[in-house]
Design a protein around this motif. Structure first.
Motif, PDB file in Angstrom:
ATOM      1  N   THR A  72       0.831  -1.205   0.000  1.00  0.00           N
ATOM      2  CA  THR A  72       0.000   0.000   0.000  1.00  0.00           C
ATOM      3  C   THR A  72       0.865   1.254   0.000  1.00  0.00           C
ATOM      4  OG1 THR A  72      -1.750  -1.150   1.204  1.00  0.00           O
ATOM      5  CG2 THR A  72      -1.808   1.250   1.243  1.00  0.00           C
ATOM      6  N   GLN A  98       2.142   2.810  -3.225  1.00  0.00           N
ATOM      7  CA  GLN A  98       1.293   3.663  -4.060  1.00  0.00           C
ATOM      8  C   GLN A  98       1.605   5.140  -3.862  1.00  0.00           C
ATOM      9  OE1 GLN A  98      -0.089   1.716  -6.292  1.00  0.00           O
ATOM     10  NE2 GLN A  98       0.832   0.182  -4.934  1.00  0.00           N
ATOM     11  N   THR A 144       3.304   5.790  -6.891  1.00  0.00           N
ATOM     12  CA  THR A 144       2.357   5.836  -8.008  1.00  0.00           C
ATOM     13  C   THR A 144       1.732   7.214  -8.140  1.00  0.00           C
ATOM     14  OG1 THR A 144       1.823   3.486  -7.750  1.00  0.00           O
ATOM     15  CG2 THR A 144       0.247   4.836  -8.947  1.00  0.00           C
ATOM     16  N   VAL A 145       1.207   7.757  -7.038  1.00  0.00           N
ATOM     17  CA  VAL A 145       0.509   9.046  -7.124  1.00  0.00           C
ATOM     18  C   VAL A 145       1.489  10.177  -7.407  1.00  0.00           C
ATOM     19  CG1 VAL A 145      -1.400   8.284  -5.662  1.00  0.00           C
ATOM     20  CG2 VAL A 145       0.556   9.414  -4.598  1.00  0.00           C
ATOM     21  N   THR A 202      10.939   0.441  -6.909  1.00  0.00           N
ATOM     22  CA  THR A 202      10.043   0.904  -5.849  1.00  0.00           C
ATOM     23  C   THR A 202      10.163   0.037  -4.599  1.00  0.00           C
ATOM     24  OG1 THR A 202       8.457   1.790  -7.442  1.00  0.00           O
ATOM     25  CG2 THR A 202       7.621   1.326  -5.235  1.00  0.00           C
ATOM     26  N   ALA A 252       4.427   5.161 -12.391  1.00  0.00           N
ATOM     27  CA  ALA A 252       3.159   5.013 -11.668  1.00  0.00           C
ATOM     28  C   ALA A 252       2.588   3.608 -11.832  1.00  0.00           C
ATOM     29  CB  ALA A 252       2.154   6.048 -12.170  1.00  0.00           C
ATOM     30  N   VAL A 253       2.521   3.125 -13.065  1.00  0.00           N
ATOM     31  CA  VAL A 253       1.964   1.798 -13.320  1.00  0.00           C
ATOM     32  C   VAL A 253       2.839   0.715 -12.692  1.00  0.00           C
ATOM     33  CG1 VAL A 253       1.371   0.124 -15.128  1.00  0.00           C
ATOM     34  CG2 VAL A 253       0.791   2.538 -15.426  1.00  0.00           C
ATOM     35  N   GLY A 276       2.266   0.490  -9.037  1.00  0.00           N
ATOM     36  CA  GLY A 276       0.987  -0.165  -8.778  1.00  0.00           C
ATOM     37  C   GLY A 276       1.063  -1.671  -8.956  1.00  0.00           C
ATOM     38  N   ILE A 277       1.684  -2.113 -10.052  1.00  0.00           N
ATOM     39  CA  ILE A 277       1.832  -3.547 -10.306  1.00  0.00           C
ATOM     40  C   ILE A 277       2.705  -4.186  -9.235  1.00  0.00           C
ATOM     41  CG2 ILE A 277       2.811  -5.260 -11.896  1.00  0.00           C
ATOM     42  CD1 ILE A 277       2.016  -3.398 -14.193  1.00  0.00           C
ATOM     43  N   GLY A 330       3.032  -3.245  -6.208  1.00  0.00           N
ATOM     44  CA  GLY A 330       2.245  -3.360  -4.984  1.00  0.00           C
ATOM     45  C   GLY A 330       1.364  -4.592  -4.987  1.00  0.00           C
ATOM     46  N   ILE A 331       0.761  -4.871  -6.139  1.00  0.00           N
ATOM     47  CA  ILE A 331      -0.073  -6.072  -6.264  1.00  0.00           C
ATOM     48  C   ILE A 331       0.796  -7.329  -6.157  1.00  0.00           C
ATOM     49  CG2 ILE A 331      -1.573  -7.372  -7.824  1.00  0.00           C
ATOM     50  CD1 ILE A 331      -2.446  -4.645  -8.988  1.00  0.00           C
TER      51      ILE A 331
END
Length: 391
Positions: free
Chosen positions: A41, A44, A47-48, A222, A340-341, A344-345, A347-348
C-alpha cells in the motif's frame, strides 16, 4: 554571481527536488510502519507522485506560461514547501498521499523550468552541457540522497529527512529570488498539439518502449529496499551501502548510454540494454539465495537500466527533430506514467507477502519493451526514409 555558478546552484537544488522523489523508495518500509499500512500500500505513494508529475506538470506549465521563468522556479519551490509542510504536519496515510501529489507537481515544474533557465544562462554552444548538470544533480539524488535518507531514517524518524529538504528548499527560494534573472517564457504548446505527435507510428512505438521499460524499472526499484531486507536478509546499514552502490551504477549507466549510442548506434544500445536488464533480473530470481550474486546482478541491472535514458532521448530527437522539445516532454510524461503503473503492479505483486514476484514481473515488462524495440527497428527506419523523401 557568474552564470556558471547559477547553473551549479540550480543543479544543487535539483538534487534536493530529486531526493524528495526518490528517497521514499529507500525508506518505504519505515514509512509503511509509521502510518500503519502494508509495504504494498505504501508503494502507491510513488504511483501518485509519478501520476501527478506526468499529468500535472504540463497543465501547470501551460497555465503559467506567461510568467517569467524566475517566477516559475519560485512557484515550483513554494508548491514543494507546501507538500513538505503537509507531509510533516498532517497525520495518516491519506494526507501523505495528498502530499506526494503536491510534491509530484512541484518536482516536474521545477525540473522542466530549470532546464530552460540553464539553457539561457549557458554560453552559446554549451547549452547541452549546462542541461546535463541539472540532469546530473537530479540523478545524483539516487547516489547520495536515497542512501543518506536511509541512514537518517534508521537513526531518527523518517520525517527528519523532509525537515532537512524543507529548510534547504526555503533557503533556495531566497537564493533564486536574488540571483536568477527574470527571463521571458516561451509561448505555450497546447496539449492537443503535443498529443498529435502520437499519431506518428514510429514515435508512438518509441514512447511505448519508454512506458514498458519504466514499468519494469519501477516494479523493482520501488520495492528494492523491502526486497533487500526480506529476501537477501540485509540489515539497515547493508541496505544503505547497497543503495549507494546502485546509485553509482546509475551514473555509470547514464555515461555508458551516451558512449555506446555514439559507438554502436542508438538502436543497438537500446535493445542491448533492455536485453541485459531482463536477463539480469531473471538471474536475480534464480540466484536470490546468494547475497553476493543477487547484489552483483542488481548492479548490472541498474547500469543497463540507466543506459536507456540518453539513448532514447537521442532516438526521439532524431526521429522528430522539428519537435524535439515536445518529444522530450512527452517522453518524460511516459517515464512518469511507467513509474506510476510499475509501482501499482509491484504493490499487487508483493501483496502476497513475498517480494520475489517483483523480480520476474519486472523482467517480463522489460522483455516486452525489448521485443517492441526489436520489432520496431524494421518499421521505424522505412518510415523515416519515407518522411525524408517527402521533405
Amino acid at each position: 554571481m557568474s552564470n556558471a555558478w547559477k547553473i551549479y546552484m540550480l543543479a544543487l537544488i535539483s538534487f534536493l527536488v530529486g531526493t524528495s522523489q526518490f528517497v521514499i523508495a529507500g525508506i518505504l518500509d519505515k514509512v509503511a510502519s509509521s502510518v500503519g499500512v502494508s509495504i504494498a500500500t505504501a508503494g502507491q505513494l510513488i504511483t501518485v507522485f509519478a501520476l501527478a508529475n506526468a499529468i500535472g506538470t504540463p497543465i501547470i506549465m501551460m497555465a503559467t506560461a506567461k510568467l517569467d521563468r524566475r517566477k516559475q522556479l519560485l512557484l515550483a519551490l513554494i508548491i514543494l514547501l507546501v507538500g513538505i509542510a503537509s507531509t510533516l504536519a498532517l497525520p495518516g496515510f491519506i494526507f501523505l498521499m495528498a502530499s506526494r501529489i503536491i510534491l509530484g507537481v512541484a518536482s516536474g515544474v521545477f525540473v522542466v523550468t530549470a532546464y530552460a533557465v540553464v539553457a539561457e544562462l549557458a554560453p552559446s554552444g554549451r547549452q547541452g552541457r549546462a542541461m546535463s548538470n541539472v540532469a546530473m544533480g537530479f540523478s545524483t539524488s539516487l547516489v547520495f540522497g536515497v542512501p543518506i535518507g536511509r541512514v537518517i531514517a534508521a537513526a531518527y524518524d523518517w520525517k527528519t529527512i523532509f525537515w532537512g529538504i524543507g529548510l534547504l528548499s526555503l533557503l533556495a527560494v531566497f537564493i533564486i529570488a536574488r540571483v536568477i534573472p527574470a527571463t521571458k517564457g516561451e509561448a505555450p504548446v497546447s496539449l492537443g498539439k503535443q498529443l498529435a505527435l502520437l499519431k506518428r507510428p514510429q514515435l508512438a512505438i518509441a514512447l511505448g518502449v519508454t512506458f514498458f521499460a519504466f514499468i519494469g524499472y519501477s516494479i523493482v526499484n520501488t520495492y528494492i529496499t523491502p526486497f533487500l531486507s526480506s529476501v537477501v536478509s540485509i540489515n539497515d546499514r547493508g541496505v544503505s551501502v547497497i543503495l549507494f552502490v546502485l546509485g553509482i551504477a546509475s551514473l555509470i549507466g547514464s555515461k555508458a548510454g551516451g558512449f555506446f549510442s555514439d559507438r554502436i548506434g542508438t538502436s543497438r544500445t537500446l535493445i542491448g540494454g533492455l536485453i541485459v536488464q531482463a536477463l539480469a533480473l531473471v538471474f536475480v530470481y534464480v540466484a536470490y539465495g546468494s547475497i553476493g550474486a543477487a547484489v552483483s546482478l542488481l548492479i548490472i541491472w541498474m547500469i543497463a537500466a540507466w543506459t536507456f535514458g540518453p539513448s532514447q532521448n537521442y532516438n526521439l530527437v532524431s526521429a522528430a527533430p522539428e519537435a524535439s522539445g515536445i518529444m522530450l516532454s512527452l517522453n518524460s510524461s511516459f517515464v512518469q506514467l511507467g513509474f506510476a503503473v510499475g509501482a501499482g503492479i509491484g504493490g499487487i505483486a508483493s501483496g502476497g507477502g513475498s517480494m520475489l514476484p517483483i523480480i520476474w514481473m519486472g523482467a517480463a515488462a522489460v522483455a516486452l519493451a525489448a521485443f517492441i524495440s526489436i520489432v520496431s527497428v524494421g518499421l521505424v527506419r522505412p518510415s523515416l526514409k519515407k518522411m525524408l523523401r517527402k521533405s
